[in-house]
Motif scaffolding. Structure first.
Motif, PDB file in Angstrom:
ATOM      1  N   TYR A  20       0.869  -1.183   0.000  1.00  0.00           N
ATOM      2  CA  TYR A  20       0.000   0.000   0.000  1.00  0.00           C
ATOM      3  C   TYR A  20       0.905   1.232   0.000  1.00  0.00           C
ATOM      4  O   TYR A  20       1.766   1.379   0.875  1.00  0.00           O
ATOM      5  N   CYS A  80       0.836   5.393  -0.013  1.00  0.00           N
ATOM      6  CA  CYS A  80      -0.023   6.562   0.162  1.00  0.00           C
ATOM      7  C   CYS A  80       0.045   7.450  -1.086  1.00  0.00           C
ATOM      8  O   CYS A  80       1.132   7.764  -1.570  1.00  0.00           O
ATOM      9  N   ASN A 119      -4.127   5.239  -2.717  1.00  0.00           N
ATOM     10  CA  ASN A 119      -5.297   6.106  -2.523  1.00  0.00           C
ATOM     11  C   ASN A 119      -5.067   7.467  -3.183  1.00  0.00           C
ATOM     12  O   ASN A 119      -3.971   7.785  -3.627  1.00  0.00           O
ATOM     13  N   TRP A 173      -7.985  11.871   7.897  1.00  0.00           N
ATOM     14  CA  TRP A 173      -6.982  11.455   6.916  1.00  0.00           C
ATOM     15  C   TRP A 173      -6.492  10.015   7.141  1.00  0.00           C
ATOM     16  O   TRP A 173      -6.429   9.201   6.217  1.00  0.00           O
ATOM     17  N   CYS A 202      -6.758   5.817   4.782  1.00  0.00           N
ATOM     18  CA  CYS A 202      -5.795   4.837   4.265  1.00  0.00           C
ATOM     19  C   CYS A 202      -5.982   3.465   4.918  1.00  0.00           C
ATOM     20  O   CYS A 202      -5.792   2.436   4.267  1.00  0.00           O
ATOM     21  N   HIS A 215       0.931  10.130  10.189  1.00  0.00           N
ATOM     22  CA  HIS A 215       0.018   9.356   9.349  1.00  0.00           C
ATOM     23  C   HIS A 215       0.138   7.837   9.531  1.00  0.00           C
ATOM     24  O   HIS A 215      -0.860   7.161   9.790  1.00  0.00           O
TER      25      HIS A 215
END
Ligand code: 5CA
Ligand code: ZN
Length: 409
Positions: A41, A43, A81, A224, A228, A253
């Motif tokens: 994954y 960002c 994303n 935010w 994710c 994050h």
């Protein structure tokens, strides 16, 4: 939403090595052992401005991760994303008096073009925050109902104290966390929070701002970090191989994302490796949309710069180092591209078997692209100085540079 087209990845003779990569959470190198399908994954952008060299460098790093895995004959499940609703996007749309949806669509389209031009492999799922809202709402409800989240004047906050593993991704002291929280989208000074670091999961609808039906949460929009987590868990599940981004995403994050996932599943960590790319600077300061000291991929392309040269400029720096973009960096890359193209256009050269192994070794060793480039440079120099009789070698070099570095010669 749709991603961008995939460029062909040539298969190379033999097999690559397993990737050893730096994990921020353990501050060490770990050898990943993904199954037949490696899961990553990365960002994505917040689409309020064009792709700059910093973004491109970060996506280049994670493109290399995939190329190493593909060379081990694994498949890759890659998810990314687009943060297509968030404060900075709304603020920019307001400043420029344009519709925020139109701004996000325009910049996302440009990002796709840049990624295609740079031959970055596309994600299998490319998911916008807005389209993820139906999956986010039930997660926030679950966090609230389990006591890991609380309400403050209609907004829902995640309680970092609900996670015994909080802090293990970025390993920072409390003062630094507080500072970074304020700098990077948090609101540590808001009165009434249980812990100043607690991040918002769901923001109640504000006058004049977009909002969506949040079921029992009321109308609002997602925070935010949960964006994710929802997308990653939906498509990859817990314990995927790599979560990636620039080093400015380690805290808050990725730390908060790991915490949300811990509270939801009881498991830590969400990703086996937290991988962070260094920051690219311009004129001595981190390139950032908010500061405006930017070199855009699209601008260079418009000026006639070959995207392969841009890619070589990125590859000349180790992904974990912070570095400075200069005209010289680009000029060196253009010159290198010319040398390499001339070399693979000759009818023969020295054997390239050892070169392919050197490139594999370098990239599997924490994505050491500069060492891989130096190995190609040496083959090119040898060909020029002493020639060679291997008629297949230039083709092998061309395919290896394409497959492992994403550069089409
Ligand atoms: N949408 C969020 C991630 S969910 C976001 O951070 N978007 S962004 O557009 O601000 O950044 C996109 C990616 O580029 C992030 O991984 C970020 O860490 C990286 N990035 C931003 N600026 C730089 C820079 N100067 N150098 C290297 N990477 C950068
Ligand atoms: Zn993210």
């Amino acid at each position: 939403m749709h991603a961008w087209p995939a460029s062909e990845v040539p298969a190379l003779p033999g097999k690559g090595r397993d990737l050893r990569i730096h994990d921020t959470a353990t501050d060490g190198l770990i050898t990943l052992d993904p199954g037949p399908v490696a899961r990553i994954y990365v960002c994505g952008i917040t689409p309020y401005d064009a792709t700059h060299m910093g973004h491109a460098a970060t996506y280049n790093a994670f493109d290399l991760v995939q190329r190493v895995w593909l060379d081990t004959k694994r498949q890759v499940h890659y998810v990314q994303n687009v943060t297509d609703v968030d404060d900075p996007l709304l603020e920019r749309a307001e400043r420029d008096a344009i519709d925020w949806v139109a701004l996000a669509e325009k910049e996302t389209a440009l990002f796709r073009e840049d990624m295609t031009a740079l031959r970055m492999l596309p994600p299998r799922q490319y998911i916008g925050a807005v389209e993820a809202i139906p999956g986010i709402v039930p997660l926030v409800e679950r966090l609230r109902d389990s006591g890991a989240a609380y309400e403050l004047e209609g907004d829902i906050y995640f309680s970092v104290e609900s996670d015994p593993d909080f802090g293990k991704v970025s390993r920072l002291d409390a003062a630094t966390m507080r500072l970074l929280s304020a700098e990077r989208g948090g609101d540590p000074d808001r009165p009434g929070k249980k812990n100043p670091l607690d991040p918002m999961l769901w923001m109640a609808a504000r006058e004049g701002e977009p909002s969506w039906d949040g079921g029992s949460l009321g109308r609002g929009r997602p925070g935010w970090h949960i964006e994710c987590v929802a997308i990653a868990l939906d498509h990859l599940g817990m314990g995927f191989d790599v979560q990636g981004g620039g080093s400015d995403l380690a805290f808050p994050h990725h730390e908060m994302g790991a915490s949300h996932a811990q509270a939801l599943t009881g498991e830590f960590p969400m990703a086996k490796a937290y991988v962070h790319a260094g920051m690219v600077a311009l004129h001595g300061e981190k390139m950032s949309k908010s500061k405006g000291n930017l070199v855009f991929v699209s601008k260079l392309r418009r000026d006639g710069v070959d995207p392969a040269a841009i890619r070589l400029a990125l590859l000349a720096h180790h992904y974990r180092s912070d570095w400075e973009w200069t005209d010289q960096v680009l000029q060196d890359a253009v010159a290198r591209l010319d040398r390499w193209r001339a070399a693979v256009s000759r009818p023969d050269g020295p054997s390239a078997e050892a070169l392919v192994e050197e490139m594999r070794e370098a990239l599997a060793n924490d994505l050491d692209a500069p060492t891989a480039l130096a190995a190609v440079d040496r083959w090119v120099a040898l060909q020029q100085e002493r020639g060679g009789t291997d008629e297949g070698a230039p083709g092998v070099v061309s395919r290896a540079v394409d497959a492992l570095l994403g550069v089409a010669l």
